[in-house]
Structures are given as structure tokens and as C-alpha cells.
Design an enzyme around this catalytic site. Sequence first.
Site, PDB file in Angstrom:
ATOM      1  N   HIS A  19      32.114  22.191  38.395  1.00 17.63           N
ATOM      2  CA  HIS A  19      33.088  23.197  38.827  1.00 17.63           C
ATOM      3  C   HIS A  19      32.997  24.361  37.846  1.00 17.63           C
ATOM      4  O   HIS A  19      33.404  24.251  36.697  1.00 17.63           O
ATOM      5  CB  HIS A  19      34.487  22.571  38.807  1.00 17.63           C
ATOM      6  CG  HIS A  19      35.494  23.274  39.664  1.00 17.63           C
ATOM      7  ND1 HIS A  19      35.374  23.364  41.035  1.00 17.63           N
ATOM      8  CD2 HIS A  19      36.644  23.916  39.355  1.00 17.63           C
ATOM      9  CE1 HIS A  19      36.413  24.032  41.523  1.00 17.63           C
ATOM     10  NE2 HIS A  19      37.187  24.377  40.525  1.00 17.63           N
ATOM     11  N   LYS A 163      39.396  29.862  47.793  1.00 16.92           N
ATOM     12  CA  LYS A 163      39.552  30.673  46.593  1.00 16.92           C
ATOM     13  C   LYS A 163      38.224  30.663  45.863  1.00 16.92           C
ATOM     14  O   LYS A 163      37.687  29.594  45.561  1.00 16.92           O
ATOM     15  CB  LYS A 163      40.664  30.107  45.720  1.00 16.92           C
ATOM     16  CG  LYS A 163      41.060  31.063  44.623  1.00 16.92           C
ATOM     17  CD  LYS A 163      42.374  30.654  43.998  1.00 16.92           C
ATOM     18  CE  LYS A 163      42.129  29.845  42.745  1.00 16.92           C
ATOM     19  NZ  LYS A 163      43.393  29.543  42.040  1.00 16.92           N
ATOM     20  N   LYS A 165      36.059  31.314  42.673  1.00 19.31           N
ATOM     21  CA  LYS A 165      36.180  31.443  41.220  1.00 19.31           C
ATOM     22  C   LYS A 165      35.125  32.444  40.744  1.00 19.31           C
ATOM     23  O   LYS A 165      33.925  32.255  41.005  1.00 19.31           O
ATOM     24  CB  LYS A 165      35.956  30.080  40.565  1.00 19.31           C
ATOM     25  CG  LYS A 165      37.078  29.088  40.863  1.00 19.31           C
ATOM     26  CD  LYS A 165      38.367  29.518  40.189  1.00 19.31           C
ATOM     27  CE  LYS A 165      39.259  28.337  39.884  1.00 19.31           C
ATOM     28  NZ  LYS A 165      40.452  28.749  39.109  1.00 19.31           N
ATOM     29  N   ASP A 194      39.792  34.325  42.167  1.00 16.71           N
ATOM     30  CA  ASP A 194      40.442  34.036  40.884  1.00 16.71           C
ATOM     31  C   ASP A 194      39.464  34.355  39.759  1.00 16.71           C
ATOM     32  O   ASP A 194      38.397  33.746  39.666  1.00 16.71           O
ATOM     33  CB  ASP A 194      40.846  32.552  40.822  1.00 16.71           C
ATOM     34  CG  ASP A 194      41.673  32.231  39.577  1.00 16.71           C
ATOM     35  OD1 ASP A 194      41.925  33.143  38.763  1.00 16.71           O
ATOM     36  OD2 ASP A 194      42.070  31.056  39.443  1.00 16.71           O
ATOM     37  N   GLU A 220      43.536  36.835  41.732  1.00 18.31           N
ATOM     38  CA  GLU A 220      44.354  36.100  40.764  1.00 18.31           C
ATOM     39  C   GLU A 220      43.898  36.378  39.334  1.00 18.31           C
ATOM     40  O   GLU A 220      42.705  36.352  39.043  1.00 18.31           O
ATOM     41  CB  GLU A 220      44.226  34.606  41.090  1.00 18.31           C
ATOM     42  CG  GLU A 220      45.001  33.684  40.182  1.00 18.31           C
ATOM     43  CD  GLU A 220      44.921  32.237  40.666  1.00 18.31           C
ATOM     44  OE1 GLU A 220      44.561  32.006  41.861  1.00 18.31           O
ATOM     45  OE2 GLU A 220      45.197  31.336  39.867  1.00 18.31           O
ATOM     46  N   ASP A 245      48.663  34.013  37.077  1.00 20.07           N
ATOM     47  CA  ASP A 245      48.607  32.561  36.848  1.00 20.07           C
ATOM     48  C   ASP A 245      48.765  32.276  35.356  1.00 20.07           C
ATOM     49  O   ASP A 245      49.863  31.960  34.890  1.00 20.07           O
ATOM     50  CB  ASP A 245      47.292  32.001  37.400  1.00 20.07           C
ATOM     51  CG  ASP A 245      47.164  30.489  37.187  1.00 20.07           C
ATOM     52  OD1 ASP A 245      48.165  29.861  36.771  1.00 20.07           O
ATOM     53  OD2 ASP A 245      46.078  29.923  37.419  1.00 20.07           O
ATOM     54  N   LYS A 269      52.567  26.045  38.473  1.00 19.80           N
ATOM     55  CA  LYS A 269      51.926  24.792  38.055  1.00 19.80           C
ATOM     56  C   LYS A 269      52.906  24.041  37.174  1.00 19.80           C
ATOM     57  O   LYS A 269      53.415  24.616  36.200  1.00 19.80           O
ATOM     58  CB  LYS A 269      50.653  25.063  37.252  1.00 19.80           C
ATOM     59  CG  LYS A 269      49.519  25.675  38.058  1.00 19.80           C
ATOM     60  CD  LYS A 269      48.341  26.014  37.172  1.00 19.80           C
ATOM     61  CE  LYS A 269      47.229  26.658  38.007  1.00 19.80           C
ATOM     62  NZ  LYS A 269      46.166  27.214  37.156  1.00 19.80           N
ATOM     63  N   GLU A 323      46.845  24.852  46.300  1.00 16.55           N
ATOM     64  CA  GLU A 323      45.451  24.435  46.094  1.00 16.55           C
ATOM     65  C   GLU A 323      45.447  23.012  45.536  1.00 16.55           C
ATOM     66  O   GLU A 323      44.721  22.714  44.604  1.00 16.55           O
ATOM     67  CB  GLU A 323      44.734  25.402  45.146  1.00 16.55           C
ATOM     68  CG  GLU A 323      45.402  25.524  43.792  1.00 16.55           C
ATOM     69  CD  GLU A 323      44.752  26.561  42.876  1.00 16.55           C
ATOM     70  OE1 GLU A 323      44.272  27.587  43.373  1.00 16.55           O
ATOM     71  OE2 GLU A 323      44.747  26.313  41.656  1.00 16.55           O
TER      72      GLU A 323
HETATM   73 MG    MG Z   1      44.147  30.345  38.403  1.00 14.05          MG
END
Ligand code: MG
Length: 368
Positions: A19, A163, A165, A194, A220, A245, A269, A323
Site C-alpha cells: 500500500h 480514493k 493516494k 489524498d 484530502e 485529515d 478517525k 473508507e
Molecule cells: Mg488521509
Amino acid sequence: MTIGDLRVILADIPVRRPHEMSFTTLKAVNYVFVRVETRDGLVGWGEAACLGGPTWSEESAESVAVTIERYLAPWLVGRDATQIEALNREMARRVQGNPFARAAVEMALWDLNGRALGVPVHRLLGGRVRDRVPLSWSLAVADPDAELAEARAKVALGHRIFKIKTAAHPLAHDVERVRRLREALGPDVSLRVDANQGWDRPTALRAIRALEPYALDFVEQPVPRWDLGGMAEIARSVTVPIMADESCCSPHDTLAIARLGGVSILSLKLTKSAGILGTMAIARIAEAAGLGCYVGCMIETSLGTAAYLQVALAAAPVTWGCELFGPLLLLGDVVRRPVAYEAGAILALDGPGLGVEVDETLLKEWTR
Ligand code: MG
């Protein structure tokens, strides 16, 4: 409901594919599981997920474990688990910062209370306002062709929100990724970006303007978390909504962001906000300031996902989906029945407490 025992378990669970984000490329997620048992033998669980050491924030799984074992567990034993608010305040007084550590303990207290009363945690938060939450899948694949194939496979399974990255590569590469995805997936699929703090102000402006033709829902955290002024300025200069975030962890951060204006969506979160109470406070401030909310993740197992989901179900301002895909990306889980997904959404959990049952034999497989 007297706390009799509090144990901390460190574990690592690999992800199905690397990831790739601006700050690290992840091969496994590091977990701290908290097991709280009352003197009557009732057990509640909490979880803090950390991404490759102290990379997303200052906390790592190791620091979370030490903070809980040395500075929280000793005084929590013997205390009344029903007093979540009071215990939360005392935790904040005894431990500055370290929200992941405090969140993992608070989660276990909520789980215990829900189980003791025989109700899901969302009932204790006012009841659920939705029975499913639209799910975003994060695209963070190094190879653009593999990424496109992954997105197509997810669309075939019913996913409609992605989303992307960014900021791990030069800007032109990211713009090309977004262009290809929009072209391949068509106009009906939601795309979001993001940057995980990966751009400075000029790069962020250039990036968002270059991405404007691809109809993004939001961008983001384009700039570092400390640059609230920059984020507000960027948000006022572009048409794409900007989501905070890493900049938005506490209710105080939320108030500062709301006062500066510009930013229009917040990512919630549980771990960055020291638990459910802090997260619900942020959602309320967001609502009062006219901001939308989204439930982010740190790639939790079904246990942490279930805790985040309680908030996503109960907090009315969560109008941008979530997410909570962690269990789909991980190679393993720690519960008997994982959280359930259907047609691009995560489904409500109505079991007592957090709504999942930790399987201690399964957990042993991943324990360090
Ligand atoms: Mg984020």
C-alpha cells in the site's frame, strides 16, 4: 463493572498488496489490541492500528503499548468501567497527546458497556441514523496498470467510490493516474485524492488545478498538518472541496479549522481523536460550522473497523461516506465473523458492544 485486568497485545497483519502512500509503503499493519476484563469476567476489546512505525503521526504500535501498560493500565485496574467520560478525562490528564493509546482503551470501555447493557454502542450514542455507509476503496498501487485493473475489479464488485493516494511520485505521474482512472471508470464513479501532507503550498495549488478537469469529490490533506493557513488559502483558491485529515485530530483543531474557513470536509478517525467521545465532539463542531464529515481509517481489523463504524452509523454529519475497507485489504482478521460489505457499502452491526467477537486463537496467529 470494576476493571479487574487490562492486557495489551502487539500484533502485525500483512496487507494483500503493498500500500503505497506519500509517507511510507506498507507491507503490514502494526496493531495494539487492548483486552479489558471486569472482576465479573466481562471482556471488552479495543484496537490501535499504526502504519509502519511513527510515520502517520508520532505514535507507533510499540509506543502505544508502553504508554498503556505503564501509564494507563495500573490506575485503571480497580476503577468503574461505566464512567467513560470521567476515565477519559483522567486518561487525558495522565497522558499528554498519545491519542492512539487513549483511543484503544476507550474503545474497550465502550465495548464493555454495550455488552453489559446488551446493546450496540451506536445505541449509547443516540442510535443509528443510517443502516449502511458508502465505502471508498483506496488506490495505492505502485504500478498504474495494476491499479487500473484493481479499480475495474472493484467496480465489478459494486464499488463506486475510490480514493487515490498521491504525492509518493512526481505530480505529472499522479495526474496521469487520475486521468486514466476517470477515463476508464466513467463519470458515474466518485474519485477523490489524498496527498497525505505530501505537497507544499505551490505544488498543492498546481496539483489541484491540474486535477480539476477530472471532477474530484475532494482533495484530502494537500499540505503538512501544521499548515492550517495554507490549507485554508488553497481551499479558497480552487473549486475542488478540501478535506482535512492529519490537521484535524482534536476538537481544538476542528475549531481552529472552522474559524479559518476554506476547508469544507473533515476526516474522522477514532484513534487520532483519542476515541469515540473526541470523535463525536469533532462531528458536532463540524456540523455547527457547516462542514461535512467522512470516516477515514488506519486499516483496522474488523474490531477497530466495528468501533469506527459505530460512529459512522450514529453521527448525522457523516455525509461523505467512509473508507472502512481495512478487513478487505488485510490478509487476516481477529474476529469470528468479520464486518460485512454489500454493493459498495459497509453494513450496520447490531450485536452488543462494538458488535464483533474477538477470536483469541485467531489473534494468536498474528501476535508478536
Ligand atoms: Mg488521509
